[in-house]
Design a protein around this motif. Structure first.
Motif, PDB file in Angstrom:
ATOM      1  N   ASN A 151     -25.522 -17.734 -19.508  1.00 17.10           N
ATOM      2  CA  ASN A 151     -25.751 -16.409 -20.074  1.00 17.10           C
ATOM      3  C   ASN A 151     -24.542 -15.494 -19.941  1.00 17.10           C
ATOM      4  OD1 ASN A 151     -28.693 -16.197 -21.073  1.00 17.10           O
ATOM      5  ND2 ASN A 151     -28.824 -17.362 -19.171  1.00 17.10           N
ATOM      6  N   SER A 152     -23.634 -15.810 -19.029  1.00 16.65           N
ATOM      7  CA  SER A 152     -22.336 -15.135 -19.077  1.00 16.65           C
ATOM      8  C   SER A 152     -21.643 -15.501 -20.382  1.00 16.65           C
ATOM      9  CB  SER A 152     -21.473 -15.557 -17.883  1.00 16.65           C
ATOM     10  OG  SER A 152     -22.031 -15.109 -16.671  1.00 16.65           O
ATOM     11  N   GLY A 153     -21.781 -16.779 -20.756  1.00 19.80           N
ATOM     12  CA  GLY A 153     -21.264 -17.205 -22.053  1.00 19.80           C
ATOM     13  C   GLY A 153     -21.961 -16.500 -23.194  1.00 19.80           C
ATOM     14  N   ARG A 154     -23.267 -16.287 -23.055  1.00 19.71           N
ATOM     15  CA  ARG A 154     -24.030 -15.596 -24.090  1.00 19.71           C
ATOM     16  C   ARG A 154     -23.572 -14.144 -24.242  1.00 19.71           C
ATOM     17  NH1 ARG A 154     -29.227 -17.023 -25.582  1.00 19.71           N
ATOM     18  NH2 ARG A 154     -29.561 -18.074 -23.590  1.00 19.71           N
ATOM     19  N   ILE A 155     -23.160 -13.528 -23.120  1.00 20.36           N
ATOM     20  CA  ILE A 155     -22.685 -12.141 -23.166  1.00 20.36           C
ATOM     21  C   ILE A 155     -21.271 -12.071 -23.733  1.00 20.36           C
ATOM     22  CG2 ILE A 155     -22.080 -10.129 -21.769  1.00 20.36           C
ATOM     23  CD1 ILE A 155     -24.200 -11.149 -19.735  1.00 20.36           C
ATOM     24  N   ALA A 267     -27.153  -8.845 -25.029  1.00 19.64           N
ATOM     25  CA  ALA A 267     -28.245  -8.199 -24.299  1.00 19.64           C
ATOM     26  C   ALA A 267     -29.183  -9.241 -23.705  1.00 19.64           C
ATOM     27  CB  ALA A 267     -29.015  -7.266 -25.232  1.00 19.64           C
ATOM     28  N   GLN A 268     -29.433 -10.289 -24.468  1.00 19.11           N
ATOM     29  CA  GLN A 268     -30.259 -11.375 -23.958  1.00 19.11           C
ATOM     30  C   GLN A 268     -29.605 -12.011 -22.733  1.00 19.11           C
ATOM     31  OE1 GLN A 268     -30.813 -14.586 -26.701  1.00 19.11           O
ATOM     32  NE2 GLN A 268     -31.810 -15.871 -25.170  1.00 19.11           N
ATOM     33  N   GLY A 269     -28.289 -12.182 -22.789  1.00 23.02           N
ATOM     34  CA  GLY A 269     -27.575 -12.767 -21.663  1.00 23.02           C
ATOM     35  C   GLY A 269     -27.627 -11.905 -20.419  1.00 23.02           C
ATOM     36  N   GLY A 271     -29.961  -9.738 -19.685  1.00 22.88           N
ATOM     37  CA  GLY A 271     -31.328  -9.849 -19.184  1.00 22.88           C
ATOM     38  C   GLY A 271     -31.561 -11.150 -18.449  1.00 22.88           C
ATOM     39  N   ALA A 272     -30.992 -12.243 -18.972  1.00 20.79           N
ATOM     40  CA  ALA A 272     -31.189 -13.549 -18.340  1.00 20.79           C
ATOM     41  C   ALA A 272     -30.575 -13.597 -16.945  1.00 20.79           C
ATOM     42  CB  ALA A 272     -30.589 -14.642 -19.219  1.00 20.79           C
ATOM     43  N   ILE A 273     -29.394 -13.029 -16.795  1.00 17.48           N
ATOM     44  CA  ILE A 273     -28.753 -13.020 -15.473  1.00 17.48           C
ATOM     45  C   ILE A 273     -29.579 -12.197 -14.488  1.00 17.48           C
ATOM     46  CG2 ILE A 273     -26.728 -12.228 -14.200  1.00 17.48           C
ATOM     47  CD1 ILE A 273     -25.062 -12.973 -16.666  1.00 17.48           C
ATOM     48  N   LEU A 274     -30.022 -11.023 -14.922  1.00 19.52           N
ATOM     49  CA  LEU A 274     -30.850 -10.192 -14.047  1.00 19.52           C
ATOM     50  C   LEU A 274     -32.170 -10.889 -13.721  1.00 19.52           C
ATOM     51  CD1 LEU A 274     -30.263  -6.676 -15.672  1.00 19.52           C
ATOM     52  CD2 LEU A 274     -29.228  -7.602 -13.586  1.00 19.52           C
ATOM     53  N   GLY A 275     -32.760 -11.541 -14.730  1.00 19.08           N
ATOM     54  CA  GLY A 275     -33.996 -12.273 -14.491  1.00 19.08           C
ATOM     55  C   GLY A 275     -33.797 -13.426 -13.533  1.00 19.08           C
ATOM     56  N   GLY A 276     -32.652 -14.120 -13.640  1.00 17.25           N
ATOM     57  CA  GLY A 276     -32.369 -15.220 -12.731  1.00 17.25           C
ATOM     58  C   GLY A 276     -32.232 -14.762 -11.293  1.00 17.25           C
ATOM     59  N   VAL A 277     -31.548 -13.644 -11.095  1.00 16.78           N
ATOM     60  CA  VAL A 277     -31.412 -13.093  -9.741  1.00 16.78           C
ATOM     61  C   VAL A 277     -32.781 -12.709  -9.185  1.00 16.78           C
ATOM     62  CG1 VAL A 277     -30.499 -11.163  -8.400  1.00 16.78           C
ATOM     63  CG2 VAL A 277     -29.054 -12.289 -10.110  1.00 16.78           C
ATOM     64  N   LEU A 278     -33.582 -12.050 -10.016  1.00 14.09           N
ATOM     65  CA  LEU A 278     -34.892 -11.577  -9.564  1.00 14.09           C
ATOM     66  C   LEU A 278     -35.820 -12.733  -9.212  1.00 14.09           C
ATOM     67  CD1 LEU A 278     -36.829  -9.218  -9.088  1.00 14.09           C
ATOM     68  CD2 LEU A 278     -37.447  -9.339 -11.516  1.00 14.09           C
ATOM     69  N   ILE A 279     -35.869 -13.770 -10.060  1.00 10.69           N
ATOM     70  CA  ILE A 279     -36.803 -14.865  -9.801  1.00 10.69           C
ATOM     71  C   ILE A 279     -36.385 -15.656  -8.566  1.00 10.69           C
ATOM     72  CG2 ILE A 279     -35.706 -16.672 -11.190  1.00 10.69           C
ATOM     73  CD1 ILE A 279     -39.469 -15.900 -10.989  1.00 10.69           C
ATOM     74  N   THR A 280     -35.086 -15.742  -8.298  1.00  8.70           N
ATOM     75  CA  THR A 280     -34.625 -16.439  -7.096  1.00  8.70           C
ATOM     76  C   THR A 280     -35.071 -15.702  -5.839  1.00  8.70           C
ATOM     77  OG1 THR A 280     -32.695 -17.260  -8.307  1.00  8.70           O
ATOM     78  CG2 THR A 280     -32.603 -17.357  -5.911  1.00  8.70           C
ATOM     79  N   VAL A 281     -35.007 -14.385  -5.876  1.00  9.30           N
ATOM     80  CA  VAL A 281     -35.460 -13.583  -4.735  1.00  9.30           C
ATOM     81  C   VAL A 281     -36.977 -13.675  -4.579  1.00  9.30           C
ATOM     82  CG1 VAL A 281     -35.625 -11.239  -3.821  1.00  9.30           C
ATOM     83  CG2 VAL A 281     -33.493 -12.016  -4.878  1.00  9.30           C
ATOM     84  N   GLY A 319     -34.406  -8.132 -26.916  1.00 11.99           N
ATOM     85  CA  GLY A 319     -33.591  -9.295 -26.583  1.00 11.99           C
ATOM     86  C   GLY A 319     -33.314  -9.390 -25.095  1.00 11.99           C
ATOM     87  N   ALA A 320     -33.069  -8.240 -24.457  1.00 11.92           N
ATOM     88  CA  ALA A 320     -32.820  -8.233 -23.014  1.00 11.92           C
ATOM     89  C   ALA A 320     -34.064  -8.656 -22.236  1.00 11.92           C
ATOM     90  CB  ALA A 320     -32.365  -6.842 -22.572  1.00 11.92           C
ATOM     91  N   LEU A 321     -35.229  -8.137 -22.637  1.00  7.69           N
ATOM     92  CA  LEU A 321     -36.479  -8.519 -21.972  1.00  7.69           C
ATOM     93  C   LEU A 321     -36.755 -10.010 -22.136  1.00  7.69           C
ATOM     94  CD1 LEU A 321     -38.802  -5.531 -22.981  1.00  7.69           C
ATOM     95  CD2 LEU A 321     -37.874  -6.017 -20.702  1.00  7.69           C
ATOM     96  N   LEU A 322     -36.536 -10.512 -23.344  1.00  7.10           N
ATOM     97  CA  LEU A 322     -36.740 -11.941 -23.583  1.00  7.10           C
ATOM     98  C   LEU A 322     -35.781 -12.780 -22.746  1.00  7.10           C
ATOM     99  CD1 LEU A 322     -37.397 -12.477 -27.396  1.00  7.10           C
ATOM    100  CD2 LEU A 322     -38.769 -13.317 -25.489  1.00  7.10           C
ATOM    101  N   GLY A 323     -34.551 -12.319 -22.625  1.00  8.45           N
ATOM    102  CA  GLY A 323     -33.585 -13.043 -21.814  1.00  8.45           C
ATOM    103  C   GLY A 323     -34.022 -13.148 -20.368  1.00  8.45           C
ATOM    104  N   ALA A 324     -34.524 -12.044 -19.807  1.00  9.62           N
ATOM    105  CA  ALA A 324     -34.952 -12.040 -18.406  1.00  9.62           C
ATOM    106  C   ALA A 324     -36.137 -12.974 -18.181  1.00  9.62           C
ATOM    107  CB  ALA A 324     -35.311 -10.619 -17.981  1.00  9.62           C
ATOM    108  N   ALA A 325     -37.149 -12.868 -19.038  1.00  6.87           N
ATOM    109  CA  ALA A 325     -38.343 -13.693 -18.862  1.00  6.87           C
ATOM    110  C   ALA A 325     -38.057 -15.164 -19.151  1.00  6.87           C
ATOM    111  CB  ALA A 325     -39.458 -13.182 -19.774  1.00  6.87           C
ATOM    112  N   SER A 326     -37.232 -15.438 -20.167  1.00  3.88           N
ATOM    113  CA  SER A 326     -36.919 -16.824 -20.524  1.00  3.88           C
ATOM    114  C   SER A 326     -36.140 -17.520 -19.414  1.00  3.88           C
ATOM    115  CB  SER A 326     -36.115 -16.864 -21.826  1.00  3.88           C
ATOM    116  OG  SER A 326     -36.874 -16.376 -22.908  1.00  3.88           O
ATOM    117  N   ALA A 327     -35.143 -16.842 -18.876  1.00  6.95           N
ATOM    118  CA  ALA A 327     -34.355 -17.434 -17.798  1.00  6.95           C
ATOM    119  C   ALA A 327     -35.223 -17.711 -16.582  1.00  6.95           C
ATOM    120  CB  ALA A 327     -33.200 -16.506 -17.425  1.00  6.95           C
TER     121      ALA A 327
END
Length: 428
Positions: A151-155, A267-269, A271-281, A319-327
């Motif tokens: 998702n860094s690539g996506r951004i 924006a999706q990217g 969101g995905a990075i933020l979602g990845g951090v959150l789900i890991t915690v 797109g950002a919300l979808l990125g977070a939930a999808s990741a």
């Protein structure tokens, strides 16, 4: 379980591979957005545009099982490096073709298909290496790192692609992607130790068919792996197609071009990075089944927001919300599979997961794209949002043991593995 999202980076090999993966993933997104935008501008068709994304991911259905066989027989590091160099070669040909002025969708799609097939052959080896790179309690964070790089690539990729296309044209832009595969292959070669399958492991010998069947039986006999695959298939059928349809959605429904396409993808990217951090915690504090159940509702809601976005600002937010939930869903399901897959057959189990994702994504993309061409993309994404809830509801009603499997179930003895695929998927 460690709840620090970046703890695997304390290992030198992880830092080396992850840094190169960021470069490679940026290149992949440059190519996906640039070629997708060229096809969208030239055809105006959701199906034609979707086929570009489909060519990027669909080869997993065929090439991943082959890669799984190689990963469970040879040094996984070498298999991965060879596949990367094959990707670099095919992508160079794509750059040359674009430089010659070719814009025929079929030609571009075929070359992307070949390059993606090479990548899908190496992907099981890389995934099978990951549990050997970090301690068990860092595995989910390790899977999350892959999401961060992708998702860094996506951004960065869409924005960089837009700049490069305007500056040097599409051919040299795709040439950057070819170079990124060389960078990743070089990083893999700097990891000196081998990653060989366990000697004498069950299923290491036998014919190709026997080894594939053995991997399939292992997957079926491992409730966590099977339920993880079922979740990913449902996710890829109903939600993930929105990613491949971003260029045509932006153009057809909002009158945007490459710039807005890049903004939505970026924006999706984020969101995905933020979602990845959150789900890991959160994974260190809550049971996996608790998180998965809520992620399904979050995905459906996010896709609904994206489908009903009244303007460009809401589109980017969706797109950002979808990125977070999808990741979060991908990380959770993938970590379940890697957690429970037996080491001796991990390559084949992971390859089946990747094949299932590729095939289901292709089917979902064609299904959602067909609805869009017959009606509009707003309605098509709305259908996906509803079908996700229906599918998950059917799974939970049919399954008596899905929570146990997702939270960590033991492998069933071979003589207790049900023959009916649906009953296995539902844990009966």
């Amino acid at each position: 379980m460690s709840n620090h999202p970046f703890v695997p980076l304390r290992h030198r090999e992880v830092r080396l591979l992850w840094g190169a993966a960021v470069v490679s993933d940026v290149g992949t997104w440059v190519q996906l957005i640039v070629v997708g935008s060229l096809v969208a501008a030239g055809t105006g068709s959701a199906i034609q545009t979707g086929l570009v994304a489909l060519a990027t991911f669909m080869p997993q259905g065929i090439a991943s099982p082959v890669g799984g066989l190689l990963a469970d027989r040879y040094d996984r590091r070498k298999v991965f490096a060879i596949a990367l160099m094959a990707q670099a070669l095919v992508t160079t040909v794509l750059a040359v073709v674009l430089g010659m002025g070719v814009r025929t969708p079929a030609v571009l799609t075929l070359l992307i298909l070949l390059g993606s097939a090479a990548g899908a052959t190496g992907a099981p080896s890389y995934a099978a290496m990951q549990p050997d790179l970090v301690p068990a309690d860092e595995l989910m964070a390790m899977v999350s790192l892959g999401v961060y790089s992708w998702n860094s690539g996506r951004i960065i990729g869409p924005l960089l692609g837009s700049v490069l296309v305007l500056s040097v044209g599409p051919a040299w832009t795709i040439g950057f992607n070819a170079f990124s595969f060389v960078v990743m292959a070089a990083a893999v070669s700097l990891v000196r130790r081998p990653f060989r399958p366990h000697d004498g492991a069950e299923g290491a010998g036998g014919s190709v068919r026997e080894r594939l069947v053995d991997g399939w039986r292992t997957l079926r006999a491992t409730p966590g792996c099977w339920h993880g695959v079922v979740l990913l298939v449902l996710f890829n059928l109903t939600v993930v197609p929105f990613m491949g349809l971003i260029p045509i959605y932006v153009r057809a429904e909002y009158g945007g071009g490459t710039g807005l396409t890049g903004a939505v993808a970026s924006a999706q990217g984020v969101g995905a990075i933020l979602g990845g951090v959150l789900i890991t915690v959160l994974a260190a504090r809550h049971r996996r089944s608790f998180l998965v159940g809520r992620l399904v509702w979050a995905l459906s809601l996010a896709l609904g927001v994206y489908a009903l976005a009244p303007n460009k600002a809401w589109l980017i937010a969706g797109g950002a919300l979808l990125g977070a939930a999808s990741a979060s869903m991908f990380i959770s399901s993938s970590a379940i599979i890697q957690r429970d897959a037996p080491p001796a057959s991990r390559g084949r189990v992971v390859s089946i997961m990747q094949a299932a994702m590729g095939v289901s994504y292709g089917i979902g993309l064609l299904f959602i794209g067909s609805i869009a061409d017959a009606t509009n993309l707003h309605l098509a994404f709305g259908v996906g949002s509803v079908l996700l809830l229906v599918g998950f509801g059917a799974l939970t009603l049919r399954s008596r043991n899905w929570r146990v499997a997702i939270d960590g179930a033991e492998v069933l003895p071979a003589d207790r593995v049900p023959h009916d695929v649906l009953s296995v998927a539902c844990g009966d």
